[in-house]
Design a protein around this motif. Structure first.
Motif, PDB file in Angstrom:
ATOM      1  N   LEU A  72       7.313 -20.762 -60.376  1.00 34.38           N
ATOM      2  CA  LEU A  72       7.300 -19.310 -60.219  1.00 34.38           C
ATOM      3  C   LEU A  72       8.116 -18.887 -59.020  1.00 34.38           C
ATOM      4  CD1 LEU A  72       4.507 -19.768 -61.856  1.00 34.38           C
ATOM      5  CD2 LEU A  72       3.913 -17.553 -60.905  1.00 34.38           C
ATOM      6  N   LYS A  73       8.686 -17.693 -59.148  1.00 36.41           N
ATOM      7  CA  LYS A  73       9.357 -17.085 -58.015  1.00 36.41           C
ATOM      8  C   LYS A  73       8.404 -16.027 -57.480  1.00 36.41           C
ATOM      9  CE  LYS A  73      13.322 -14.805 -58.518  1.00 36.41           C
ATOM     10  NZ  LYS A  73      14.652 -14.611 -59.083  1.00 36.41           N
ATOM     11  N   ILE A  74       7.867 -16.262 -56.281  1.00 35.15           N
ATOM     12  CA  ILE A  74       6.927 -15.300 -55.700  1.00 35.15           C
ATOM     13  C   ILE A  74       7.739 -14.168 -55.094  1.00 35.15           C
ATOM     14  CG2 ILE A  74       5.121 -14.984 -53.968  1.00 35.15           C
ATOM     15  CD1 ILE A  74       4.622 -18.062 -54.303  1.00 35.15           C
ATOM     16  N   VAL A  75       7.480 -12.946 -55.557  1.00 32.63           N
ATOM     17  CA  VAL A  75       8.311 -11.820 -55.112  1.00 32.63           C
ATOM     18  C   VAL A  75       7.563 -10.806 -54.251  1.00 32.63           C
ATOM     19  CG1 VAL A  75      10.029 -11.945 -56.939  1.00 32.63           C
ATOM     20  CG2 VAL A  75       7.924 -10.689 -57.344  1.00 32.63           C
ATOM     21  N   ALA A  76       6.256 -10.655 -54.479  1.00 29.72           N
ATOM     22  CA  ALA A  76       5.544  -9.582 -53.777  1.00 29.72           C
ATOM     23  C   ALA A  76       4.089  -9.956 -53.583  1.00 29.72           C
ATOM     24  CB  ALA A  76       5.649  -8.285 -54.567  1.00 29.72           C
ATOM     25  N   ASP A  77       3.413  -9.219 -52.694  1.00 33.26           N
ATOM     26  CA  ASP A  77       1.976  -9.443 -52.532  1.00 33.26           C
ATOM     27  C   ASP A  77       1.218  -8.667 -53.608  1.00 33.26           C
ATOM     28  OD1 ASP A  77       2.018  -6.832 -51.723  1.00 33.26           O
ATOM     29  OD2 ASP A  77       1.605  -7.242 -49.625  1.00 33.26           O
ATOM     30  N   ASP A  78      -0.119  -8.752 -53.602  1.00 32.27           N
ATOM     31  CA  ASP A  78      -0.868  -8.139 -54.711  1.00 32.27           C
ATOM     32  C   ASP A  78      -0.828  -6.618 -54.692  1.00 32.27           C
ATOM     33  OD1 ASP A  78      -2.363  -8.085 -52.451  1.00 32.27           O
ATOM     34  OD2 ASP A  78      -4.281  -8.493 -53.419  1.00 32.27           O
ATOM     35  N   LYS A  79      -0.337  -6.034 -53.599  1.00 30.97           N
ATOM     36  CA  LYS A  79      -0.169  -4.580 -53.578  1.00 30.97           C
ATOM     37  C   LYS A  79       1.207  -4.184 -54.123  1.00 30.97           C
ATOM     38  CE  LYS A  79      -3.198  -3.945 -49.653  1.00 30.97           C
ATOM     39  NZ  LYS A  79      -3.078  -5.301 -49.061  1.00 30.97           N
ATOM     40  N   GLY A  80       2.016  -5.188 -54.447  1.00 30.66           N
ATOM     41  CA  GLY A  80       3.335  -4.915 -55.005  1.00 30.66           C
ATOM     42  C   GLY A  80       4.410  -4.736 -53.963  1.00 30.66           C
ATOM     43  N   GLU A  81       4.100  -5.046 -52.695  1.00 26.94           N
ATOM     44  CA  GLU A  81       5.121  -4.917 -51.653  1.00 26.94           C
ATOM     45  C   GLU A  81       5.955  -6.186 -51.588  1.00 26.94           C
ATOM     46  OE1 GLU A  81       4.343  -3.285 -47.645  1.00 26.94           O
ATOM     47  OE2 GLU A  81       2.504  -2.535 -48.577  1.00 26.94           O
ATOM     48  N   ASN A  82       7.261  -6.028 -51.679  1.00 21.14           N
ATOM     49  CA  ASN A  82       8.152  -7.185 -51.735  1.00 21.14           C
ATOM     50  C   ASN A  82       8.162  -7.969 -50.428  1.00 21.14           C
ATOM     51  OD1 ASN A  82       8.814  -6.381 -54.265  1.00 21.14           O
ATOM     52  ND2 ASN A  82      10.996  -6.147 -53.863  1.00 21.14           N
ATOM     53  N   TYR A  83       8.283  -9.283 -50.550  1.00 22.84           N
ATOM     54  CA  TYR A  83       8.517 -10.114 -49.374  1.00 22.84           C
ATOM     55  C   TYR A  83      10.003 -10.075 -49.056  1.00 22.84           C
ATOM     56  CZ  TYR A  83       3.842 -12.073 -49.981  1.00 22.84           C
ATOM     57  OH  TYR A  83       2.496 -12.218 -50.074  1.00 22.84           O
ATOM     58  N   SER A  84      10.360 -10.464 -47.824  1.00 18.88           N
ATOM     59  CA  SER A  84      11.772 -10.577 -47.488  1.00 18.88           C
ATOM     60  C   SER A  84      12.291 -11.843 -48.155  1.00 18.88           C
ATOM     61  CB  SER A  84      11.916 -10.666 -45.973  1.00 18.88           C
ATOM     62  OG  SER A  84      13.245 -10.957 -45.654  1.00 18.88           O
ATOM     63  N   GLY A  85      12.984 -11.685 -49.261  1.00 19.21           N
ATOM     64  CA  GLY A  85      13.410 -12.853 -50.033  1.00 19.21           C
ATOM     65  C   GLY A  85      12.310 -13.316 -50.962  1.00 19.21           C
ATOM     66  N   THR A  86      12.526 -14.408 -51.653  1.00 15.04           N
ATOM     67  CA  THR A  86      11.517 -14.917 -52.583  1.00 15.04           C
ATOM     68  C   THR A  86      11.064 -16.302 -52.144  1.00 15.04           C
ATOM     69  OG1 THR A  86      13.186 -15.907 -53.991  1.00 15.04           O
ATOM     70  CG2 THR A  86      12.508 -13.663 -54.531  1.00 15.04           C
ATOM     71  N   TYR A  87       9.889 -16.698 -52.628  1.00 11.37           N
ATOM     72  CA  TYR A  87       9.346 -18.018 -52.320  1.00 11.37           C
ATOM     73  C   TYR A  87       9.088 -18.747 -53.625  1.00 11.37           C
ATOM     74  CZ  TYR A  87       8.705 -16.177 -47.641  1.00 11.37           C
ATOM     75  OH  TYR A  87       8.929 -15.625 -46.397  1.00 11.37           O
ATOM     76  N   THR A  88       9.275 -20.063 -53.628  1.00 12.97           N
ATOM     77  CA  THR A  88       9.060 -20.846 -54.831  1.00 12.97           C
ATOM     78  C   THR A  88       7.626 -21.357 -54.859  1.00 12.97           C
ATOM     79  OG1 THR A  88      11.334 -21.531 -54.576  1.00 12.97           O
ATOM     80  CG2 THR A  88      10.036 -22.702 -56.214  1.00 12.97           C
ATOM     81  N   GLY A  89       6.982 -21.216 -56.021  1.00  9.72           N
ATOM     82  CA  GLY A  89       5.619 -21.706 -56.188  1.00  9.72           C
ATOM     83  C   GLY A  89       5.515 -22.569 -57.423  1.00  9.72           C
ATOM     84  N   ILE A  90       4.530 -23.462 -57.418  1.00 10.52           N
ATOM     85  CA  ILE A  90       4.361 -24.368 -58.547  1.00 10.52           C
ATOM     86  C   ILE A  90       2.940 -24.253 -59.084  1.00 10.52           C
ATOM     87  CG2 ILE A  90       3.938 -26.838 -58.923  1.00 10.52           C
ATOM     88  CD1 ILE A  90       6.691 -27.335 -57.798  1.00 10.52           C
ATOM     89  N   LEU A  91       2.854 -24.093 -60.413  1.00 13.54           N
ATOM     90  CA  LEU A  91       1.556 -23.986 -61.077  1.00 13.54           C
ATOM     91  C   LEU A  91       1.393 -25.198 -61.990  1.00 13.54           C
ATOM     92  CD1 LEU A  91      -0.978 -22.225 -61.788  1.00 13.54           C
ATOM     93  CD2 LEU A  91       0.403 -21.230 -63.599  1.00 13.54           C
ATOM     94  N   HIS A  92       0.415 -26.046 -61.664  1.00 14.06           N
ATOM     95  CA  HIS A  92       0.190 -27.263 -62.445  1.00 14.06           C
ATOM     96  C   HIS A  92      -0.805 -26.982 -63.562  1.00 14.06           C
ATOM     97  CE1 HIS A  92      -1.274 -31.467 -63.114  1.00 14.06           C
ATOM     98  NE2 HIS A  92       0.025 -31.671 -63.037  1.00 14.06           N
TER      99      HIS A  92
END
Lengths: 204, 242
Positions: A88-108
């Motif tokens: 997954l590409k993490i783009v925002a927090d649960d309020k929908g506010e974008n992070y500066s850039g994206t973070y990579t996440g892995i769901l097993h």
């Protein structure tokens, strides 16, 4: 307290590096650090001196850097999928506010559901926007879906690309081609089938 | 022609009318770019530099990641239109070197250990060059870092000292750099008096070097006041709301 002292310990705007007081006078709190016999501001903000706890803090004025942390619920888009793993590409927090850039996440697969799931595709598909919780904030972020409020928030039909709509029975149905798909949806799935009477349309 | 050109007038002032220990007119502005997490614009006379800060954010390529702290990446670049002759937009040997010295000049003030496994990217773009672009760049970059809310030990301000016609002058411009005898860019943490960047091009005697360093510190103190003023200006409105 003398007028001079009151003035010294009044709240004021400080810039990084500005001396605030001696460490004997006030303990360094958040937004400060100790160097060269002074407590100094580490950030641009308002310095405030707590006379009760004897702690000096700098409340930041500039918008703070936000980084996803363990336990946070975040929004991510599925960018790659394998039988046992979704990226997954993490783009925002649960309020929908974008992070500066994206973070990579892995769901097993083991984190997809509390019951047995053979392949990740049973619950999520490519391009899904979903709400996930962060298990561990190492890189890449370890994610989980094992929570009632987590799951797919928006998904497209893998057949024709139309936006899937959640029916009253909880299924995801494509209004264009009529195909029905399986997902683990979040309770706040964005597109909900319109009921005949009430206005049960999607939120946001 | 080095050292032969007359750069100091009879009355002791320089070609642009400044006294030897005088800075060019300074203008600083914080938060000039919307997309960046922090940004700043610094003008020193005809030199104009913009700095943008992004991050802390995920590092690409991933192998650069450090497990215990953030990395700082810095790009100093001159716009093709910044000089009279068009400058090729490709990074030159000089720009790569300046990116490195500016990065090292900033690394010592940023608390990188607060953001492990991330990067803080600093972009410095020279819009108009008239000498002293690296020092203006580092001054702008430190303002942009403060604007991005990144915890820092201190701000950094820089200025170049030069020697023209045997006289030490503060904040040299393009002409004085080209025809003068020496050029020494200095950047410091003003609250500590610690030097974070120091280069020297040309020849100075040990005594002149000491003198030049003192002159630079004097200029840096003035620039530091401008920096604080620029930061206060942007955030004073927010302060009133608190």
């Amino acid at each position: 307290m003398s007028g001079e002292t009151v003035k010294r310990f009044a709240s004021r705007l400080v810039t990084p590096g500005e001396p605030l007081c001696a460490p004997e006078e006030f303990m360094p709190g958040p937004g400060t650090y100790v160097d060269g016999g002074h407590v100094r501001a580490a950030q641009l903000g308002i310095a405030s001196y707590d006379l009760k706890t004897r702690i000096v803090t700098v409340k930041p004025l500039a918008s703070q850097p936000r980084i996803p942390k363990t336990g946070d619920v975040v929004l991510g888009v599925v960018v790659n999928i394998r039988d046992e793993l979704a990226t997954l590409k993490i783009v925002a927090d649960d309020k929908g506010e974008n992070y500066s850039g994206t973070y990579t996440g892995i769901l097993h697969v083991s984190q997809v559901s509390t019951r047995y799931v053979k392949v990740v595709e049973e619950a999520v598909k490519m391009g899904d926007l979903m709400k996930v919780k962060i298990l561990r904030d190492s890189v890449p972020y370890q994610l989980t879906l094992k929570d009632a409020r987590l799951g797919v928030v928006a998904a497209a039909c893998s057949n024709c690309g139309g936006l899937l709509v959640k029916t009253s029975s909880g299924q995801l149905k494509c209004p264009r081609c009529g195909s029905v798909e399986r997902r683990k949806t979040a309770p706040d799935y964005m597109f909900v089938e319109r009921r005949r009477r009430g206005r049960g349309s999607g939120r946001k | 022609m080095k050292g032969k050109t007359k750069l100091i007038k009879k009355d002791g002032t320089r070609l642009d009318g400044r006294k030897p220990d005088e800075l060019r007119p300074v203008r600083m502005e914080v938060g000039v770019l919307k997309n960046a997490d922090g940004s700043a614009l610094v003008e020193m006379g005809r030199t104009k530099v913009i700095a943008a800060v992004y991050g802390p954010r995920e590092i690409h390529p991933k192998h650069l990641t450090l497990p215990d702290r953030a990395i700082l990446r810095c790009r100093y670049h001159m716009a093709p239109f910044s000089t009279t002759d068009r400058k090729s937009p490709a990074p030159s040997r000089r720009e790569i070197e300046l990116s490195k010295v500016i990065r090292e000049g900033l690394e010592s003030v940023v608390f990188t250990e607060l953001y492990p496994r991330t990067t803080i990217d600093v972009f410095i773009e020279v819009l108009q060059a008239d000498g002293g672009t690296r020092t203006a760049g580092i001054t702008a970059a430190s303002l942009a870092l403060a604007d991005a809310g990144i915890p820092m030990k201190d701000l950094v301000a820089g200025v170049a000292v030069g020697k023209v016609n045997g006289i030490l002058v503060l904040d040299i411009n393009e002409v004085e750099d080209e025809y003068g005898e020496a050029d020494m860019p200095v950047a410091m943490m003003p609250s500590f008096g610690e030097i974070t960047l120091l280069q020297l091009n040309g020849v100075l005697t040990p005594e002149e070097f000491e003198e030049a360093l003192k002159l630079a510190e004097k200029g840096i103190r003035q620039l530091y006041e401008h920096q604080k003023e620029a930061l206060r200006k942007k955030y004073s409105l927010q302060k009133e709301e608190v």
